[in-house]
Design a protein around this motif. Structure first.
Motif, PDB file in Angstrom:
ATOM      1  N   MET A   1      64.497  58.070  12.381  1.00 16.17           N
ATOM      2  CA  MET A   1      65.699  57.229  12.315  1.00 16.17           C
ATOM      3  C   MET A   1      65.360  55.934  13.197  1.00 16.17           C
ATOM      4  O   MET A   1      64.870  56.119  14.140  1.00 16.17           O
ATOM      5  CB  MET A   1      66.755  57.888  12.563  1.00 16.17           C
ATOM      6  CG  MET A   1      67.904  57.150  12.021  1.00 16.17           C
ATOM      7  SD  MET A   1      69.660  58.112  12.013  1.00 16.17           S
ATOM      8  CE  MET A   1      69.985  58.348  13.840  1.00 16.17           C
ATOM      9  N   ARG A   2      65.793  54.798  12.682  1.00 15.21           N
ATOM     10  CA  ARG A   2      65.743  53.612  13.264  1.00 15.21           C
ATOM     11  C   ARG A   2      65.651  53.595  14.905  1.00 15.21           C
ATOM     12  O   ARG A   2      66.494  54.238  15.572  1.00 15.21           O
ATOM     13  CB  ARG A   2      66.849  52.788  12.883  1.00 15.21           C
ATOM     14  CG  ARG A   2      66.568  51.588  12.160  1.00 15.21           C
ATOM     15  CD  ARG A   2      67.705  50.673  11.809  1.00 15.21           C
ATOM     16  NE  ARG A   2      67.560  49.487  10.977  1.00 15.21           N
ATOM     17  CZ  ARG A   2      68.332  48.602  10.513  1.00 15.21           C
ATOM     18  NH1 ARG A   2      69.662  48.841  10.744  1.00 15.21           N
ATOM     19  NH2 ARG A   2      67.917  47.663  10.054  1.00 15.21           N
ATOM     20  N   SER A   3      64.480  53.023  15.189  1.00 16.40           N
ATOM     21  CA  SER A   3      63.894  53.043  16.646  1.00 16.40           C
ATOM     22  C   SER A   3      63.516  54.011  17.363  1.00 16.40           C
ATOM     23  O   SER A   3      63.114  53.934  18.218  1.00 16.40           O
ATOM     24  CB  SER A   3      65.241  52.400  17.505  1.00 16.40           C
ATOM     25  OG  SER A   3      66.122  53.212  18.027  1.00 16.40           O
ATOM     26  N   LEU A   4      63.540  55.296  16.712  1.00 16.59           N
ATOM     27  CA  LEU A   4      62.989  56.491  17.313  1.00 16.59           C
ATOM     28  C   LEU A   4      63.522  56.730  18.460  1.00 16.59           C
ATOM     29  O   LEU A   4      64.923  56.649  18.975  1.00 16.59           O
ATOM     30  CB  LEU A   4      61.408  56.573  17.171  1.00 16.59           C
ATOM     31  CG  LEU A   4      60.980  56.856  15.826  1.00 16.59           C
ATOM     32  CD1 LEU A   4      61.300  56.004  14.630  1.00 16.59           C
ATOM     33  CD2 LEU A   4      59.404  57.139  15.905  1.00 16.59           C
ATOM     34  N   GLY A   5      62.522  57.135  19.585  1.00 18.19           N
ATOM     35  CA  GLY A   5      63.201  57.203  21.006  1.00 18.19           C
ATOM     36  C   GLY A   5      63.853  56.184  21.789  1.00 18.19           C
ATOM     37  O   GLY A   5      64.285  56.135  22.773  1.00 18.19           O
ATOM     38  N   ALA A   6      63.485  54.948  21.117  1.00 13.59           N
ATOM     39  CA  ALA A   6      63.693  53.577  21.955  1.00 13.59           C
ATOM     40  C   ALA A   6      65.277  53.729  22.077  1.00 13.59           C
ATOM     41  O   ALA A   6      65.638  52.942  23.309  1.00 13.59           O
ATOM     42  CB  ALA A   6      63.439  52.584  20.978  1.00 13.59           C
ATOM     43  N   HIS A   7      66.109  54.251  21.196  1.00 15.06           N
ATOM     44  CA  HIS A   7      67.513  54.089  21.560  1.00 15.06           C
ATOM     45  C   HIS A   7      68.013  54.786  22.799  1.00 15.06           C
ATOM     46  O   HIS A   7      68.725  54.159  23.668  1.00 15.06           O
ATOM     47  CB  HIS A   7      68.234  54.856  20.188  1.00 15.06           C
ATOM     48  CG  HIS A   7      69.784  55.135  20.469  1.00 15.06           C
ATOM     49  ND1 HIS A   7      70.457  56.314  20.323  1.00 15.06           N
ATOM     50  CD2 HIS A   7      70.591  54.175  20.914  1.00 15.06           C
ATOM     51  CE1 HIS A   7      71.493  56.200  20.640  1.00 15.06           C
ATOM     52  NE2 HIS A   7      71.797  54.769  20.821  1.00 15.06           N
TER      53      HIS A   7
END
Length: 753
Positions: A540-546
């Motif tokens: 899902m958008r940005s993966l773990g970056a969120h």
């Protein structure tokens, strides 16, 4: 022969003496195998020419990208798809710029396994980075070859020629079309490593906002999505899912479904159930009857949501070292006087696509055609072919935009549904539409995560120690075999999913953006990758970056407070990247940082990140107001600055950044999947709250730091992490409480206040 040298395939029938270009895509040697063991890029496509730019690395032949027919009609191809981000328009702008033609003269085709190059998935903010770069170079090289052909025919030099709208002008008022210049030109050749230069100040399309090509039908109510597709003689299907994963069908009475009437047919393969009817409402009624009649075994147990983050540390896993520099502890000379230890957690999230997944499939004359809103037509084709036992060349997947995406949602599974049912009813187009509860219960979720931070700074406010331990389930369960398609689990001969493997750094998986871009003397970062999990989780958008950026930027604020340094100054003190500093300084100036928040419960917050540490830069400042009596959060103002290299469409860029701000605010404040051992409770919108219109930010300012001539860096996922972090920092300042369990407005908010 080196890849940078001219390489022409003289044996191809693509070369026609009269000059018309016929595209015959030989995409990948050995393409008859669904999944080959070869060198692949980060999006899963085979690398043929590693020294070429963008997706030319995986699709190096010029005729994979550009076609010009005898009528001078230009067709441009991309393997990327339009997901509502406006990239179809932006890619069209790039091709038009370098071909020097008006965009309306180009017939632009997106992902179709029978026509377009294999560019893997449209994901990870890679579309402009990969496909935009490929088109920028391929179009320039095709135009140059046409100019050289015209120069040879006229006995002139290339420098004496000019082009406009697919016509070449000569020094003696001659003219010829691009099609005429194709005489003697072979485009089935490897692209060159270098392309003709074009000064950015000459751009007339790149850097300008063109009307989006996908908008008119959407705003006028026209057929825009795969959900709108209607084919002659089409039948409507609905699937009947088990109560949870692991259930097997024990009994169903087919005659009871036949009694529904309306030509309803039951399709069964092992525990896979679907109903088909001439009329969609009849299919829905038959589906409901099927849910009443079907008897299932017990399925897989679910955990208690309150214990999920402890459970992540106990499930089967594999530990991956991400970074180990400077030793595990601070040296005495660094004088660690400021230290912060904390645990950040994130719950499972849904994509929450506004339109439930849909697909249309037609098995006709031995060919299966699937229209799908997948993010990757080629990987999906391979998975469907394996599931059905069909040769790869007998399956064609064509992208049709879907109403909602943001990552690996139910699109591929719906396509597998349609394919299975179409094979059972050959000769008839089959439309499969999921219901809302099926979308919520069966789509892959974004992973729950646990991140433990131990960070320190010296007396001068310089970062000395940065240790992180994180636990995550996969963020990348994309289609690499038939078992990654959920319907394949239920067949009489089921397929098992391929083992989970994380995406390597610097792209990253759950560890995306876990390494701070700041200058740190000593760092030890590890990821525990959970391989057996209670839910299927994927991209899902940005993966773990969120959550990782949220944790990093929370730590930066906490250390800044301990050091008695302004948060913006603290970041600049520990950051040497000049482009990173530029976006931070731009936001600080535009926000007039440190602006004083007005009234009790009001506060400001700041955050920064470079997506994946290799792509777009984003800094952001937020002003919020918290109603202490109700816990309501009002986002008064958001100011952001972004640097995504050369900007193609300023309007499209701003749309992406503004949309990311809203999406991240929704995740950070409200969204989580509710479940307990009895099942998932978030089966409709009442059980899965998202940001409502009254809670939208009151004011949003987007400042773009354009970098003419620099690489395209992508924009769709650069803001999710910084917005979450800036919002978290603002709320911490407003309440005096550092909340670290996402979503913030549902994690003990009132107790904290």
């Amino acid at each position: 022969m080196k890849h940078g040298e001219e390489r022409v395939d003289q044996g191809r029938r693509a070369f026609i003496i009269n000059g018309a270009l016929v595209v015959g895509f030989a995409m990948v040697p050995g393409a008859g195998r669904a999944f080959a063991d070869t060198e692949v890029d980060t999006l899963g496509t085979q690398v043929l020419a590693p020294d070429l730019p963008g997706s030319l690395r995986t699709n190096p032949f010029l005729d994979a990208w550009i076609r010009i027919d005898e009528q001078n009609v230009i067709t441009v191809y991309t393997g990327k798809v339009e997901l509502g981000t406006g990239v179809k328009t932006a890619l069209l702008q790039v091709a038009a710029e370098r071909l020097e033609v008006a965009p309306q003269l180009i017939h632009f085709l997106t992902a179709d396994t029978a026509l377009t190059p294999n560019e893997g998935y449209t994901a990870g903010s890679h579309t402009m980075f990969d496909s935009g770069t490929a088109l920028f170079n391929a179009a320039a090289q095709v135009r140059q070859l046409l100019l050289e052909s015209a120069a040879r025919q006229w006995g002139s030099t290339v420098e004496q020629l000019s082009t406009k709208d697919a016509v070449i002008q000569g020094p003696a008022n001659q003219s010829m079309t691009y099609a005429q210049a194709l005489v003697g030109v072979q485009l089935h050749r490897y692209a060159s490593a270098r392309s003709p230069a074009m000064a950015p100040d000459r751009f007339t399309r790149i850097g300008h906002s063109l009307p989006r090509v996908d908008i008119p039908s959407k705003v006028s109510g026209g057929a825009s999505y795969v959900q709108d597709m209607r084919l002659p003689g089409m039948l409507h299907a609905r699937v009947i899912r088990p109560p949870r994963r692991g259930c097997r069908l024990e009994a169903i009475d087919p005659s009871a479904i036949d009694n529904v009437g309306g030509g309803v047919r039951l399709v069964r393969n092992g525990s896979y159930l679907a109903v088909v009817a001439d009329d969609e409402w009849q299919a829905i009624k038959a589906m409901r009857k099927g849910y009443e009649l079907a008897r299932w075994s017990e399925g897989d147990a679910l955990p208690d949501s309150g214990n999920i983050h402890q459970l992540l540390t106990e499930l089967p896993s594999k530990r991956y070292p991400i970074r180990n520099t400077g030793g595990a502890v601070l040296s005495p000379s660094l004088s660690p006087v400021h230290r912060w230890k904390a645990t950040v957690t994130k719950q499972y999230l849904m994509h929450g696509s506004i339109g439930p997944s849909c697909s249309v499939a037609w098995f006709n004359e031995g060919i299966l055609t699937v229209w799908t809103h997948t993010q990757g037509v080629y990987p999906l084709r391979a998975g469907i072919a394996e599931m059905l036992g069909l040769p790869l060349e007998k399956v064609r997947c064509i992208h049709a935009e879907g109403s909602g995406c943001y990552g690996h949602n139910g699109a591929d599974d719906a396509a597998a549904d349609a394919a299975l049912i179409a094979m059972a009813l050959p000769g008839k187009p089959i439309r499969v539409q999921w219901m809302r509860e099926q979308e919520h219960l069966w789509e892959p979720y974004s992973s729950a995560m646990r991140v433990e931070l131990d960070v320190a700074a010296d007396a001068g406010g310089r970062l000395g120690l940065w240790n992180t331990e994180l636990w995550t389930t996969p963020h990348n369960e994309r289609i690499v075999n038939a078992g990654r398609l959920m319907p394949a689990w239920l067949l009489a001969k089921p397929f098992a999913p391929a083992p989970s493997v994380p995406i390597a750094q610097p792209e990253g998986d759950g560890d995306r953006n876990v390494i701070p871009l700041y200058d740190v003397a000593s760092s030890r970062i590890n990821m525990t990758f959970v391989t057996q999990m209670p839910f299927r989780s994927s991209a899902m958008r940005s993966l773990g970056a969120h959550v990782n950026v949220f944790g990093i930027e929370s730590a930066m604020d906490e250390l800044a407070v301990q050091a008695g340094v302004d948060p913006v100054e603290f970041r600049l003190r520990n950051l040497s990247d000049p482009r990173a500093r530029a976006v931070i300084e731009k936001v600080a100036a535009a926000f007039q940082w440190p602006a004083k928040a007005s009234g009790p419960g009001s506060a400001i917050g700041f955050a920064f990140a470079r997506y994946k540490n290799i792509m777009g830069y984003c800094a952001i400042a937020v002003q919020v107001h918290v109603q202490r009596q109700t816990g309501e959060v009002v986002i008064d103002r958001v100011v952001t600055a972004v640097d995504v290299g050369q900007v193609v469409s300023p309007d499209g860029l701003r749309n992406q950044v503004e949309g990311g701000i809203v999406q991240s605010a929704s995740w950070t404040l409200y969204e989580q999947v509710d479940y307990d051992p009895a099942g998932v409770r978030s089966y409709d919108w009442s059980g899965y709250p998202i940001l409502r219109f009254p809670a939208l930010p009151r004011q949003v300012e987007v400042h773009v730091l354009d970098q003419p001539g620099q690489a395209f860096l992508g924009a769709a996922e650069i803001v999710q992490g910084p917005m979450a972090a800036a919002l978290g920092n603002a709320l911490s300042n407003a309440t005096g409480k550092r909340l670290l369990s996402l979503p913030l407005a549902r994690s003990g908010w009132h107790r904290a206040l």
